[in-house]
Design an enzyme around this catalytic site. Sequence first.
Site, PDB file in Angstrom:
ATOM      1  N   ARG A 154      22.859   2.239  -8.042  1.00 34.82           N
ATOM      2  CA  ARG A 154      23.428   3.053  -9.124  1.00 34.82           C
ATOM      3  C   ARG A 154      23.872   4.447  -8.691  1.00 34.82           C
ATOM      4  O   ARG A 154      24.806   4.993  -9.229  1.00 34.82           O
ATOM      5  CB  ARG A 154      22.396   3.171 -10.256  1.00 34.82           C
ATOM      6  N   LYS A 204       9.521 -10.253  -4.818  1.00 38.25           N
ATOM      7  CA  LYS A 204       8.460 -10.342  -5.790  1.00 38.25           C
ATOM      8  C   LYS A 204       8.466  -9.105  -6.684  1.00 38.25           C
ATOM      9  O   LYS A 204       9.060  -8.117  -6.282  1.00 38.25           O
ATOM     10  CB  LYS A 204       7.108 -10.504  -5.103  1.00 38.25           C
ATOM     11  N   ASP A 258       8.056 -14.316  -0.007  1.00 37.80           N
ATOM     12  CA  ASP A 258       6.671 -13.856   0.009  1.00 37.80           C
ATOM     13  C   ASP A 258       6.457 -13.387   1.438  1.00 37.80           C
ATOM     14  O   ASP A 258       6.359 -14.210   2.358  1.00 37.80           O
ATOM     15  CB  ASP A 258       5.716 -15.008  -0.329  1.00 37.80           C
ATOM     16  N   HIS A 259       6.418 -12.069   1.641  1.00 38.50           N
ATOM     17  CA  HIS A 259       6.507 -11.596   3.025  1.00 38.50           C
ATOM     18  C   HIS A 259       5.308 -12.025   3.865  1.00 38.50           C
ATOM     19  O   HIS A 259       5.381 -12.030   5.088  1.00 38.50           O
ATOM     20  CB  HIS A 259       6.758 -10.087   3.084  1.00 38.50           C
ATOM     21  N   GLU A 280      -7.208  -3.308   1.369  1.00 36.80           N
ATOM     22  CA  GLU A 280      -6.285  -2.208   1.678  1.00 36.80           C
ATOM     23  C   GLU A 280      -7.009  -0.888   1.453  1.00 36.80           C
ATOM     24  O   GLU A 280      -7.760  -0.755   0.483  1.00 36.80           O
ATOM     25  CB  GLU A 280      -5.065  -2.256   0.757  1.00 36.80           C
ATOM     26  N   ASP A 287      -0.342  -8.906  -8.318  1.00 36.95           N
ATOM     27  CA  ASP A 287       0.318  -8.254  -7.189  1.00 36.95           C
ATOM     28  C   ASP A 287      -0.011  -8.941  -5.858  1.00 36.95           C
ATOM     29  O   ASP A 287       0.842  -9.023  -4.980  1.00 36.95           O
ATOM     30  CB  ASP A 287      -0.117  -6.779  -7.142  1.00 36.95           C
ATOM     31  N   HIS A 331       0.605 -13.766  -2.260  1.00 35.68           N
ATOM     32  CA  HIS A 331       0.152 -13.754  -0.863  1.00 35.68           C
ATOM     33  C   HIS A 331      -1.129 -14.566  -0.648  1.00 35.68           C
ATOM     34  O   HIS A 331      -1.229 -15.369   0.272  1.00 35.68           O
ATOM     35  CB  HIS A 331      -0.096 -12.321  -0.398  1.00 35.68           C
ATOM     36  N   LYS A 348      -7.640  -2.380  -3.553  1.00 41.62           N
ATOM     37  CA  LYS A 348      -7.082  -1.141  -3.001  1.00 41.62           C
ATOM     38  C   LYS A 348      -8.195  -0.099  -2.942  1.00 41.62           C
ATOM     39  O   LYS A 348      -9.198  -0.213  -3.650  1.00 41.62           O
ATOM     40  CB  LYS A 348      -5.937  -0.654  -3.864  1.00 41.62           C
TER      41      LYS A 348
END
Length: 485
Positions: free
Chosen positions: A39, A145, A174-175, A213, A232, A237, A337
Amino acid sequence: MVIFGATGDLTHRKLLPALYNLAHEGQLPSSFVIVGFARRPKSNDDFRAELLQGAQEFSRFSPINPAVWDALARGIYYHQSEFGDGAGFDKLGQLLQQIDRDHGTAGNRLFYLATSPADFSQIIVQLGAHRLVQKGGSQRIIVEKPFGRSLETADELNRVLEGVFAEKQIFRIDHYLGKETVQNILALRFANEIFEPLWNQKYVDHVQITVAESIGVEGRGGYYDTSGALRDMVQNHMMQLLSLVAMEPPIALGGEGVRDEKVKVLRSIRPIAPADVPHCALRAQYGRGSIAGKQVAAYREEPKVAPDSRTETFVALKLFLDSWRWAGAPFYLRTGKHLPKQVAEIAIQFKAPPSVLFAAEQCAPLQPNVLVLRIQPDEGIAIRMNAKVPGTTVNIQPVKMDFRYGGSFGARSPDAYERLLHDAIVGDSTLFTRRDEVEASWKIIDAVYEGWQTALPPVSYESGSWGPPEADQFIEADARQWRRP
Ligand code: BG6
């Protein structure tokens, strides 16, 4: 390749560095062109300069090779438009035709949805309406995702996609599937003869999958607060990791073989009934605390997070697979996390050996064997086994046998996006998620959210800890313990 949302973080940190790496390795087609669609107004040169900065910062080949960059940059364009603006898509069509003439790209297109998911549907509809896609033709689409936020919304998105693209043109990313260590799960299992005979409930007590994480939501509070750890990380994953660990051998690595077997695993997961949710699905949210010696804020103090948010940043699950291979051996999944460190691993915990032989001399019970697949960051595989401590007494202690990627193969592994972009360019969708996989996985996740609706809100855990004390009780109730990776 047309990247929608090209001024965002994903393009800057992951997509462009991955494309540069592929160019550096000579793995991009010679007539490869990148069109950034977003944008904000920007010139081609500004866009190129931004991408160069991303490549310099995040490419695994440093410093940047000027000849490789110049060749890539000659095929980089920027196109400014709103995502709902029909005229913008008409102009995109004209630009792509011009590019076909100038670069010989022959009508082959790869569209990448790297925008907020709220924009996915309108972009897909515009692509169809402006005849930028031929159903079954040589255009493909990669969808980032999150793929929906429930089975219903994922179905809706699938319907929109299938109105414009054939399934073989759709690449749901999905990395985790692009990570070398994740691909190695199948190599470990099926390129060796010694593991597979033991890979079942007769010998395996349980499996633990941990994706921890130390980072928090990192400025993504707006997105994360509508998502949570289950959506998430687990829906995509972790379910993929579980499928690869638990699946039967596929008939072939290419084609649909692997995905056919993965989806069977997802379908074999016993749905969690609402009444069982408290014993099988624990959620928690980080409070204040300290990570690596630094004081950190509580989740509810993060920007764009509701001060009374009930979103989970930690989740522990116990899943049973109703299959011949896994009946009775639970899979424990844990992610969060603001945990003490970043680590992802899969631990196959074997049953304890009969201790009759050593029981008389050994006061501590023998430790069961564990096979640990370290996904990241210290990529490798370790086996814990028992050995006799040298000496005149019988003293058995666990020891570790360790394989490290770095030590054995030297060079740094390609980034996950590199492999996945390469595969999408050549049209190989093996490492992408199929519609039925997405649906089967959402069914499990939806059932947990349903159970949580009437349950207590998430408990709190101190940032920098391994989750709340309830997480330990969760697994200790089964006379088992979390590993401390
Ligand atoms: C993303 C999640 O899909 O995966 C993030 O949205 C998470 O919240 C990330 O941090 C983890 O990926 P990786 O490759 O760093 O383990």
